[in-house]
Design a protein around this motif. Structure first.
Motif, mmCIF file in Angstrom:
data_model
loop_
_atom_site.group_PDB
_atom_site.id
_atom_site.type_symbol
_atom_site.label_atom_id
_atom_site.label_comp_id
_atom_site.label_asym_id
_atom_site.label_seq_id
_atom_site.Cartn_x
_atom_site.Cartn_y
_atom_site.Cartn_z
ATOM 1 N N LEU A 168 0.852 -1.370 -0.296
ATOM 2 C CA LEU A 168 -0.153 0.041 -0.043
ATOM 3 C C LEU A 168 0.790 1.208 0.230
ATOM 4 O O LEU A 168 1.564 1.158 0.892
ATOM 5 C CB LEU A 168 -0.990 0.620 1.122
ATOM 6 N N VAL A 169 0.625 1.850 -1.130
ATOM 7 C CA VAL A 169 0.992 3.836 -1.136
ATOM 8 C C VAL A 169 0.509 4.607 -0.111
ATOM 9 O O VAL A 169 -0.485 5.021 -0.842
ATOM 10 C CB VAL A 169 1.622 3.606 -2.203
ATOM 11 N N LEU A 170 1.373 4.769 1.029
ATOM 12 C CA LEU A 170 -0.396 6.028 1.332
ATOM 13 C C LEU A 170 0.587 7.488 1.227
ATOM 14 O O LEU A 170 2.312 7.084 1.615
ATOM 15 C CB LEU A 170 -0.021 5.665 2.544
ATOM 16 N N VAL A 180 -4.380 15.343 5.048
ATOM 17 C CA VAL A 180 -3.410 14.807 6.284
ATOM 18 C C VAL A 180 -4.207 13.992 7.667
ATOM 19 O O VAL A 180 -4.759 13.805 8.274
ATOM 20 C CB VAL A 180 -3.093 16.118 7.061
ATOM 21 N N TYR A 181 -3.349 12.404 7.868
ATOM 22 C CA TYR A 181 -4.452 11.634 8.188
ATOM 23 C C TYR A 181 -4.058 11.773 9.598
ATOM 24 O O TYR A 181 -2.551 11.928 10.345
ATOM 25 C CB TYR A 181 -3.666 9.916 7.691
ATOM 26 N N SER A 182 -4.460 11.497 10.528
ATOM 27 C CA SER A 182 -4.624 11.468 12.017
ATOM 28 C C SER A 182 -3.916 10.253 12.274
ATOM 29 O O SER A 182 -4.206 9.405 11.970
ATOM 30 C CB SER A 182 -5.818 11.669 12.717
ATOM 31 N N ALA A 183 -2.910 10.005 13.594
ATOM 32 C CA ALA A 183 -2.813 9.104 14.220
ATOM 33 C C ALA A 183 -4.236 8.127 14.613
ATOM 34 O O ALA A 183 -3.530 7.203 14.399
ATOM 35 C CB ALA A 183 -2.518 8.987 15.860
ATOM 36 N N GLU A 184 -5.611 8.222 14.822
ATOM 37 C CA GLU A 184 -6.478 7.946 14.668
ATOM 38 C C GLU A 184 -6.242 6.827 13.789
ATOM 39 O O GLU A 184 -7.038 5.482 13.370
ATOM 40 C CB GLU A 184 -7.202 7.992 15.967
ATOM 41 N N GLU A 185 -6.859 7.686 12.672
ATOM 42 C CA GLU A 185 -7.299 7.330 10.750
ATOM 43 C C GLU A 185 -6.421 6.064 10.869
ATOM 44 O O GLU A 185 -6.450 5.331 10.076
ATOM 45 C CB GLU A 185 -7.000 8.675 10.050
ATOM 46 N N LEU A 186 -4.561 6.413 10.962
ATOM 47 C CA LEU A 186 -4.292 6.137 10.544
ATOM 48 C C LEU A 186 -3.810 4.504 12.014
ATOM 49 O O LEU A 186 -3.900 3.048 11.247
ATOM 50 C CB LEU A 186 -2.671 6.048 10.797
ATOM 51 N N ASP A 204 4.715 7.213 2.577
ATOM 52 C CA ASP A 204 5.404 9.010 2.078
ATOM 53 C C ASP A 204 5.602 10.649 2.165
ATOM 54 O O ASP A 204 4.447 10.023 2.590
ATOM 55 C CB ASP A 204 4.616 8.951 0.194
ATOM 56 N N GLU A 205 6.494 10.845 3.500
ATOM 57 C CA GLU A 205 6.047 11.878 4.107
ATOM 58 C C GLU A 205 7.464 12.649 3.421
ATOM 59 O O GLU A 205 7.749 13.855 4.769
ATOM 60 C CB GLU A 205 6.758 11.134 5.565
ATOM 61 N N ALA A 218 2.020 12.524 11.842
ATOM 62 C CA ALA A 218 1.647 10.883 12.225
ATOM 63 C C ALA A 218 2.266 10.266 11.172
ATOM 64 O O ALA A 218 2.141 10.407 9.498
ATOM 65 C CB ALA A 218 -0.139 10.529 12.565
ATOM 66 N N SER A 219 2.413 8.716 11.150
ATOM 67 C CA SER A 219 2.952 7.688 10.424
ATOM 68 C C SER A 219 2.871 6.598 10.739
ATOM 69 O O SER A 219 3.083 6.084 11.873
ATOM 70 C CB SER A 219 4.728 8.334 10.198
ATOM 71 N N LEU A 220 2.931 5.839 9.894
ATOM 72 C CA LEU A 220 2.772 4.200 10.009
ATOM 73 C C LEU A 220 3.807 3.653 10.130
ATOM 74 O O LEU A 220 4.004 2.517 10.744
ATOM 75 C CB LEU A 220 1.918 3.394 8.602
ATOM 76 N N ALA A 221 5.190 4.171 10.378
ATOM 77 C CA ALA A 221 5.481 3.344 10.475
ATOM 78 C C ALA A 221 6.215 3.153 12.477
ATOM 79 O O ALA A 221 6.942 2.801 13.008
ATOM 80 C CB ALA A 221 7.477 4.313 10.085
#
Ligand code: PMP
Ligand code: GLU
Length: 398
Positions: A168-170, A180-186, A204-205, A218-221
């Motif tokens: 998945l490329v986000l 901009v995704y929030s930590a909760e959305e991620l 991609d940040e 916030a990052s999925l990493a």
């Protein structure tokens, strides 16, 4: 005789770059075009960064560097990720390349086998689908809705994952939508990904610092359960006004980074030695050089939002990050002027170029033909003039 590979015959050229070069050519031929195509800061690179590059030349940095980048640059990237993102990547798990675009290319080549599916939430930046194709993969463009802030919802992600899904490329903050995704959305997306352990995340940040929300980036990493299958991509182009210097970096699991180093060792050897020294100075300066530019972008965002909201027939969301507005212009489809009819975002972009002398990128380039992308990484006066000219031109369409 045509002897080119299917790989390149199947590739679409970058349309952001193509529109930008077209506007540049028109300007060079003396036509007064206002260019709102390409997303690059219009500021000079900060002085400490320029000085570091001059010194690097004089100190004789004319040799090949280690493939993954100078050791001290890798250390600086590792420190940046710890300091600004709370992420623990030792220098051995980061590498520098010729721009974030090159990092994405390395990562997708390292991950994707022929036939593998790469999920790309749309509207998406132009290069994700093409780089996935270049790696032999099948891009799966997954539409998101303006009413959801153009964000990927967990159920949609879940439904799109198949046994062939590899990644998945986000992109957050997003080009072109500014969401901009929030930590909760991620976290909600991470919960889906946890059920699919074969799926990688390419995060991609590059617009990390061009974020107008008051939330921390916030990052999925940061999701522990995904750490061994997440590739974080970032760079200095956008934050430090260094697009032409060409330095980006990635961080990820050891085996993935090693694979990217092997690829890079065969393809480019290393990113420019001088630019690496400049990027080192930029990253070591932390965020102090960024604040002024970000405030200018925030001001321009207000200017463009006010101007574009006053234009007839545009529906737009205020971007939370990056430097683009992405209005829905589909109310113009079916309109015409002197026999020239508008049926798509390409038609409208062409019309604006001819009639208003304003260059923008059609939404079709980003997988959403209802929209246009307007970059506001340009001087206030030019933005104001462009909006006025666009208004005049659009009012002629009936
Ligand atoms: N990702 C996104 C979403 C971008 O908009 C850009 C800008 N071209 C890049 C990656 C690549 O940035 P660069 O190669 O200049 O570091
Ligand atoms: N990211 C910028 C844009 O979308 C630069 C051009 C490109 O690399 O696509 O306009």
């Amino acid at each position: 005789m045509e002897q080119l590979s299917a790989r390149v015959l199947n590739l679409s050229p970058s349309r952001t770059i193509a529109m930008n070069q077209r506007a540049r050519k028109l300007r060079e031929s003396g036509i007064d075009v206002i260019d709102l195509t390409v997303g690059e800061p219009d500021f000079p690179t900060p002085e400490v960064v320029r000085e570091a590059a001059k010194l690097a030349i004089d100190e004789g940095n004319n040799f090949y560097t280690p493939v993954a980048g100078y050791n001290d640059l890798r250390e600086a990237i590792s420190r940046k990720l710890r300091r600004e993102n709370g992420l623990d990547y030792p220098a051995s798990r980061v590498m520098a390349s010729a721009g974030a675009k090159h990092c994405l290319c390395n990562a997708l080549l390292a991950l994707v086998d022929p036939g593998d599916e790469v999920i790309v939430p749309a509207p998406h930046w132009v290069s994700y689908t093409e780089l996935a194709k270049l790696a032999g993969g099948v891009p799966v463009s997954l539409p998101t809705l303006a009413s959801d802030g153009y964000k990927l919802l967990p159920a949609a992600l879940d439904a799109a994952i198949t046994p062939r899904t590899k990644a998945l490329v986000l992109c957050s903050p997003s080009n072109p939508t500014g969401s901009v995704y929030s930590a909760e959305e991620l976290a909600a997306l991470a919960a889906v990904l946890e059920r699919h352990p074969r799926v990688w995340v390419v995060s991609d940040e590059v617009y990390e610092h061009i974020d107008y929300t008051s939330r921390p980036h916030a990052s999925l990493a940061s999701t522990l359960s995904l750490r061994d299958r997440t590739v974080l991509v970032n760079g200095v182009s956008k934050a430090y006004a260094m697009t032409g210097w060409r330095i980006g970096y990635l961080a990820g699991p050891e085996a993935l980074v090693k694979a990217c180093i092997d690829l890079q060792g065969q393809m480019t050897t290393n990113a420019s030695s001088i630019a690496q020294r400049a990027a080192f100075a930029a990253l070591e300066s932390g965020t102090t050089l960024i604040g002024g530019m970000k405030e200018a972008f925030r001001r321009r965002r207000s200017l463009v939002m006010a101007g574009a909201s006053a234009l007839p027939g545009l529906a737009l969301l205020e971007p939370e990050g990056a430097f683009y507005v992405f209005p829905d212009v589909s109310s113009y489809f079916g309109s015409s002027l002197e026999g020239r009819s508008i049926g798509s975002s390409d038609d409208l972009a062409e019309f604006l170029l001819d009639e208003a002398r304003v260059a923008v990128v059609p939404g079709s380039a980003f997988g959403d033909d209802d929209c246009l992308r307007i970059s506001f990484a340009t001087a206030d006066e030019k933005l104001a003039a462009a909006l006025e000219r666009m208004g005049e031109a659009l009012r002629k369409l009936g």
